[in-house]
Design an enzyme around this catalytic site. Sequence first.
Site, PDB file in Angstrom:
ATOM      1  N   TYR A  38       0.847  -1.194   0.000  1.00 33.30           N
ATOM      2  CA  TYR A  38       0.000   0.000   0.000  1.00 33.30           C
ATOM      3  C   TYR A  38       0.886   1.249   0.000  1.00 33.30           C
ATOM      4  O   TYR A  38       0.727   2.146   0.808  1.00 33.30           O
ATOM      5  CB  TYR A  38      -0.958  -0.034   1.201  1.00 33.30           C
ATOM      6  CG  TYR A  38      -2.271   0.663   0.911  1.00 33.30           C
ATOM      7  CD1 TYR A  38      -3.205   0.082   0.062  1.00 33.30           C
ATOM      8  CD2 TYR A  38      -2.551   1.912   1.464  1.00 33.30           C
ATOM      9  CE1 TYR A  38      -4.389   0.717  -0.229  1.00 33.30           C
ATOM     10  CE2 TYR A  38      -3.745   2.555   1.177  1.00 33.30           C
ATOM     11  CZ  TYR A  38      -4.665   1.950   0.326  1.00 33.30           C
ATOM     12  OH  TYR A  38      -5.838   2.586   0.032  1.00 33.30           O
ATOM     13  N   GLY A  39       1.897   1.238  -0.915  1.00 32.56           N
ATOM     14  CA  GLY A  39       2.852   2.353  -0.986  1.00 32.56           C
ATOM     15  C   GLY A  39       2.360   3.446  -1.905  1.00 32.56           C
ATOM     16  O   GLY A  39       1.679   4.388  -1.479  1.00 32.56           O
ATOM     17  N   ASP A 101      10.204  -3.103  -5.753  1.00 28.76           N
ATOM     18  CA  ASP A 101      10.877  -4.174  -6.500  1.00 28.76           C
ATOM     19  C   ASP A 101      11.856  -4.933  -5.597  1.00 28.76           C
ATOM     20  O   ASP A 101      11.934  -6.160  -5.652  1.00 28.76           O
ATOM     21  CB  ASP A 101      11.573  -3.572  -7.727  1.00 28.76           C
ATOM     22  CG  ASP A 101      10.552  -2.944  -8.673  1.00 28.76           C
ATOM     23  OD1 ASP A 101       9.575  -3.617  -9.024  1.00 28.76           O
ATOM     24  OD2 ASP A 101      10.720  -1.762  -9.020  1.00 28.76           O
ATOM     25  N   ALA A 102      12.590  -4.207  -4.755  1.00 24.02           N
ATOM     26  CA  ALA A 102      13.519  -4.876  -3.832  1.00 24.02           C
ATOM     27  C   ALA A 102      12.725  -5.708  -2.813  1.00 24.02           C
ATOM     28  O   ALA A 102      13.131  -6.823  -2.442  1.00 24.02           O
ATOM     29  CB  ALA A 102      14.388  -3.847  -3.129  1.00 24.02           C
ATOM     30  N   HIS A 125       5.586  -3.819 -13.240  1.00 24.22           N
ATOM     31  CA  HIS A 125       6.937  -3.576 -13.740  1.00 24.22           C
ATOM     32  C   HIS A 125       7.522  -4.940 -14.094  1.00 24.22           C
ATOM     33  O   HIS A 125       7.254  -5.924 -13.394  1.00 24.22           O
ATOM     34  CB  HIS A 125       7.751  -2.929 -12.608  1.00 24.22           C
ATOM     35  CG  HIS A 125       8.965  -2.182 -13.052  1.00 24.22           C
ATOM     36  ND1 HIS A 125       9.248  -1.910 -14.368  1.00 24.22           N
ATOM     37  CD2 HIS A 125       9.982  -1.639 -12.344  1.00 24.22           C
ATOM     38  CE1 HIS A 125      10.379  -1.218 -14.438  1.00 24.22           C
ATOM     39  NE2 HIS A 125      10.850  -1.044 -13.225  1.00 24.22           N
ATOM     40  N   ASP A 209      11.849   1.394 -19.430  1.00 25.37           N
ATOM     41  CA  ASP A 209      11.602   2.145 -18.192  1.00 25.37           C
ATOM     42  C   ASP A 209      12.919   2.510 -17.496  1.00 25.37           C
ATOM     43  O   ASP A 209      13.127   3.650 -17.083  1.00 25.37           O
ATOM     44  CB  ASP A 209      10.730   1.281 -17.272  1.00 25.37           C
ATOM     45  CG  ASP A 209      10.215   2.045 -16.079  1.00 25.37           C
ATOM     46  OD1 ASP A 209       9.227   2.769 -16.249  1.00 25.37           O
ATOM     47  OD2 ASP A 209      10.816   1.942 -14.990  1.00 25.37           O
ATOM     48  N   GLU A 213      14.273   6.466 -17.073  1.00 30.99           N
ATOM     49  CA  GLU A 213      14.459   7.195 -15.811  1.00 30.99           C
ATOM     50  C   GLU A 213      15.932   7.543 -15.557  1.00 30.99           C
ATOM     51  O   GLU A 213      16.233   8.588 -14.980  1.00 30.99           O
ATOM     52  CB  GLU A 213      13.848   6.433 -14.631  1.00 30.99           C
ATOM     53  CG  GLU A 213      14.504   5.117 -14.314  1.00 30.99           C
ATOM     54  CD  GLU A 213      13.571   4.147 -13.585  1.00 30.99           C
ATOM     55  OE1 GLU A 213      12.366   4.408 -13.487  1.00 30.99           O
ATOM     56  OE2 GLU A 213      14.081   3.100 -13.136  1.00 30.99           O
ATOM     57  N   GLU A 249      12.951  28.572 -17.267  1.00 29.29           N
ATOM     58  CA  GLU A 249      12.268  28.776 -18.557  1.00 29.29           C
ATOM     59  C   GLU A 249      11.781  27.464 -19.132  1.00 29.29           C
ATOM     60  O   GLU A 249      10.749  27.394 -19.790  1.00 29.29           O
ATOM     61  CB  GLU A 249      13.235  29.413 -19.569  1.00 29.29           C
ATOM     62  CG  GLU A 249      13.082  30.904 -19.684  1.00 29.29           C
ATOM     63  CD  GLU A 249      13.739  31.446 -20.952  1.00 29.29           C
ATOM     64  OE1 GLU A 249      13.423  30.949 -22.047  1.00 29.29           O
ATOM     65  OE2 GLU A 249      14.574  32.351 -20.819  1.00 29.29           O
TER      66      GLU A 249
HETATM   67  N1  LIG Z   1       5.838   4.490  -7.972  1.00 27.23           N
HETATM   68  C1  LIG Z   1       5.183   4.488  -9.117  1.00 27.23           C
HETATM   69  O1  LIG Z   1       4.485   5.433  -9.412  1.00 27.23           O
HETATM   70  C2  LIG Z   1       5.245   3.313 -10.067  1.00 27.23           C
HETATM   71  C3  LIG Z   1       4.893   3.510 -11.389  1.00 27.23           C
HETATM   72  C4  LIG Z   1       4.808   2.415 -12.252  1.00 27.23           C
HETATM   73  C5  LIG Z   1       5.121   1.149 -11.746  1.00 27.23           C
HETATM   74  N2  LIG Z   1       5.525   0.991 -10.444  1.00 27.23           N
HETATM   75  C6  LIG Z   1       5.808  -0.358  -9.946  1.00 27.23           C
HETATM   76  O2  LIG Z   1       4.810  -0.708  -9.015  1.00 27.23           O
HETATM   77  C7  LIG Z   1       5.360  -1.562  -7.999  1.00 27.23           C
HETATM   78  C8  LIG Z   1       5.118  -0.929  -6.637  1.00 27.23           C
HETATM   79  O3  LIG Z   1       5.855   0.267  -6.573  1.00 27.23           O
HETATM   80  P1  LIG Z   1       5.473   1.448  -5.556  1.00 27.23           P
HETATM   81  O4  LIG Z   1       6.319   2.603  -5.972  1.00 27.23           O
HETATM   82  O5  LIG Z   1       4.025   1.591  -5.454  1.00 27.23           O
HETATM   83  O6  LIG Z   1       5.969   0.804  -4.214  1.00 27.23           O
HETATM   84  P2  LIG Z   1       7.017   1.387  -3.175  1.00 27.23           P
HETATM   85  O7  LIG Z   1       6.500   2.685  -2.698  1.00 27.23           O
HETATM   86  O8  LIG Z   1       8.384   1.302  -3.754  1.00 27.23           O
HETATM   87  O9  LIG Z   1       6.874   0.267  -2.070  1.00 27.23           O
HETATM   88  C9  LIG Z   1       6.122   0.467  -0.969  1.00 27.23           C
HETATM   89  C10 LIG Z   1       5.406  -0.804  -0.590  1.00 27.23           C
HETATM   90  O10 LIG Z   1       6.321  -1.915  -0.542  1.00 27.23           O
HETATM   91  C11 LIG Z   1       6.263  -2.501   0.745  1.00 27.23           C
HETATM   92  N3  LIG Z   1       7.547  -3.118   1.068  1.00 27.23           N
HETATM   93  C12 LIG Z   1       8.805  -2.664   0.763  1.00 27.23           C
HETATM   94  N4  LIG Z   1       9.735  -3.544   1.208  1.00 27.23           N
HETATM   95  C13 LIG Z   1       9.057  -4.557   1.776  1.00 27.23           C
HETATM   96  C14 LIG Z   1       9.454  -5.768   2.392  1.00 27.23           C
HETATM   97  N5  LIG Z   1      10.747  -6.106   2.521  1.00 27.23           N
HETATM   98  N6  LIG Z   1       8.481  -6.580   2.879  1.00 27.23           N
HETATM   99  C15 LIG Z   1       7.187  -6.258   2.750  1.00 27.23           C
HETATM  100  N7  LIG Z   1       6.736  -5.140   2.168  1.00 27.23           N
HETATM  101  C16 LIG Z   1       7.665  -4.292   1.698  1.00 27.23           C
HETATM  102  C17 LIG Z   1       5.923  -1.318   1.631  1.00 27.23           C
HETATM  103  O11 LIG Z   1       5.427  -1.745   2.844  1.00 27.23           O
HETATM  104  P3  LIG Z   1       6.209  -1.513   4.246  1.00 27.23           P
HETATM  105  O12 LIG Z   1       5.626  -0.288   4.805  1.00 27.23           O
HETATM  106  O13 LIG Z   1       5.862  -2.713   4.979  1.00 27.23           O
HETATM  107  O14 LIG Z   1       7.677  -1.384   3.947  1.00 27.23           O
HETATM  108  C18 LIG Z   1       4.847  -0.643   0.784  1.00 27.23           C
HETATM  109  O15 LIG Z   1       3.634  -1.330   0.856  1.00 27.23           O
HETATM  110  C19 LIG Z   1       6.835  -1.714  -8.346  1.00 27.23           C
HETATM  111  O16 LIG Z   1       6.993  -2.885  -9.108  1.00 27.23           O
HETATM  112  C20 LIG Z   1       7.116  -0.492  -9.187  1.00 27.23           C
HETATM  113  O17 LIG Z   1       8.218  -0.666 -10.063  1.00 27.23           O
HETATM  114  C21 LIG Z   1       5.568   2.043  -9.605  1.00 27.23           C
END
Ligand SMILES: NC(=O)c1ccc[n+]([C@@H]2O[C@H](COP(=O)([O-])OP(=O)(O)OC[C@H]3O[C@@H](n4cnc5c(N)ncnc54)[C@H](OP(=O)(O)O)[C@@H]3O)[C@@H](O)[C@H]2O)c1
Length: 352
Positions: A38-39, A101-102, A125, A209, A213, A249
């Site tokens: 739920y990030g 991803d990690a 991803h 991707d 970036e 600009e």
């Molecule tokens: N950010 C974007 O806008 C975006 C865009 C396109 C695609 N994506 C893809 O979408 C996916 C999710 O990305 P995101 O950016 O939404 O996530 P994120 O913010 O990078 O990750 C946050 C989420 O991961 C959990 N998490 C991280 N490490 C963990 C662990 N060791 N064990 C359990 N939970 C863990 C966090 O919970 P805790 O609080 O428990 O750590 C939280 O729910 C990825 O594959 C990313 O490449 C992201």
Amino acid sequence: MAKIDFGGVIEDVVTDEEFPLEKARETLANEKVAVLGYGVQGPAQSLNMRDNGINVIVGQRKEEKVYWDKAINDGFKPGETLFPLEEAAEKGTIIQYLISDAGQMVTWPKIKECLKQGDALYFSHGFSIVYKDQTGVIPPDNIDVIMVAPKGSGRTVRSNFLEGSGINSSYAVFQDYTGRAKERTLALGVAIGSGYLFPTTFANEVYSDLVGERGVLMGCLAGVMEAQYHILRTHGHSPSESFNETVEELTQSLIRLVAENGMDWMYANTSTTAQRGALDWRHRFRGAVTPLFDELYNSVVSGEETRIVLEANSAPDYRERLQEELDEIRTSEMWRAGAAVRSLRPERRKMR
Ligand SMILES: NC(=O)c1ccc[n+]([C@@H]2O[C@H](COP(=O)([O-])OP(=O)(O)OC[C@H]3O[C@@H](n4cnc5c(N)ncnc54)[C@H](OP(=O)(O)O)[C@@H]3O)[C@@H](O)[C@H]2O)c1
């Protein structure tokens, strides 16, 4: 699928004419979608699906109160629609793996145990699957493995949905066990609020991707801005002048016009002085950076970039070291000058 001409190359694009929301609802009628994480993407995709009438539950580590509480604030109920990661994965028929991803690499051994025959494992991803030698994410044969990758931040996925527009996404099927993998993918793409859906592969999605970036979207942009700023400063220009001609600009005017009208229009609608010089220097810059982009692409495909990411992101002091790097940028003369320039934007004066 609609056939669209992209500069002379015909590509397939899925529009809501071929796959309307009603069809997505029917396709997902007997599915329970478990969104793990739920990030950033997690909230956006789960809330959009919930608003679209899809049966959604959320899986989130309970120990990390911030995201758990955020899910509660958004109306997910512990024990009913909000569960610890593995419990949610066991309950779902479609498992959306939306933790970092990690984090996917770390949690995979446990999540893998929760997958049942015929489930769909969904990614946003291609990272974990394409770099499986590094991540260890190798799905069992008896599930679908699919992807919908929104082309923007999770925040935009939600805000565009609320405005009634949507966001474009690419989609791919890596493994089709049920024979329904593509239908499920497109239905999920529509349900999370995609406007148009572009076919890709897991590999192409992650390669483009990671290059984007590191390149023009952020790494290259930051690097060339710094280079131009420093040359101007070296030749005695003031910080405000150097920043205005390098960043302000661009962000306040030019890039918005390019977004609206394209680059030829931009050239046509600038002074003839700017036009002539910019048209000529464009070739010089392209020549100078092409070898670097070539190196970058190879570094992505070879797995070197992901090796660096996984190693750095797994380090216990990652956040502290990251903060030091960001502080260095924030406290540099260039970006302090930027903060001052931003504070002097005329629209801010009107608001005071
Ligand atoms: N950010 C974007 O806008 C975006 C865009 C396109 C695609 N994506 C893809 O979408 C996916 C999710 O990305 P995101 O950016 O939404 O996530 P994120 O913010 O990078 O990750 C946050 C989420 O991961 C959990 N998490 C991280 N490490 C963990 C662990 N060791 N064990 C359990 N939970 C863990 C966090 O919970 P805790 O609080 O428990 O750590 C939280 O729910 C990825 O594959 C990313 O490449 C992201």
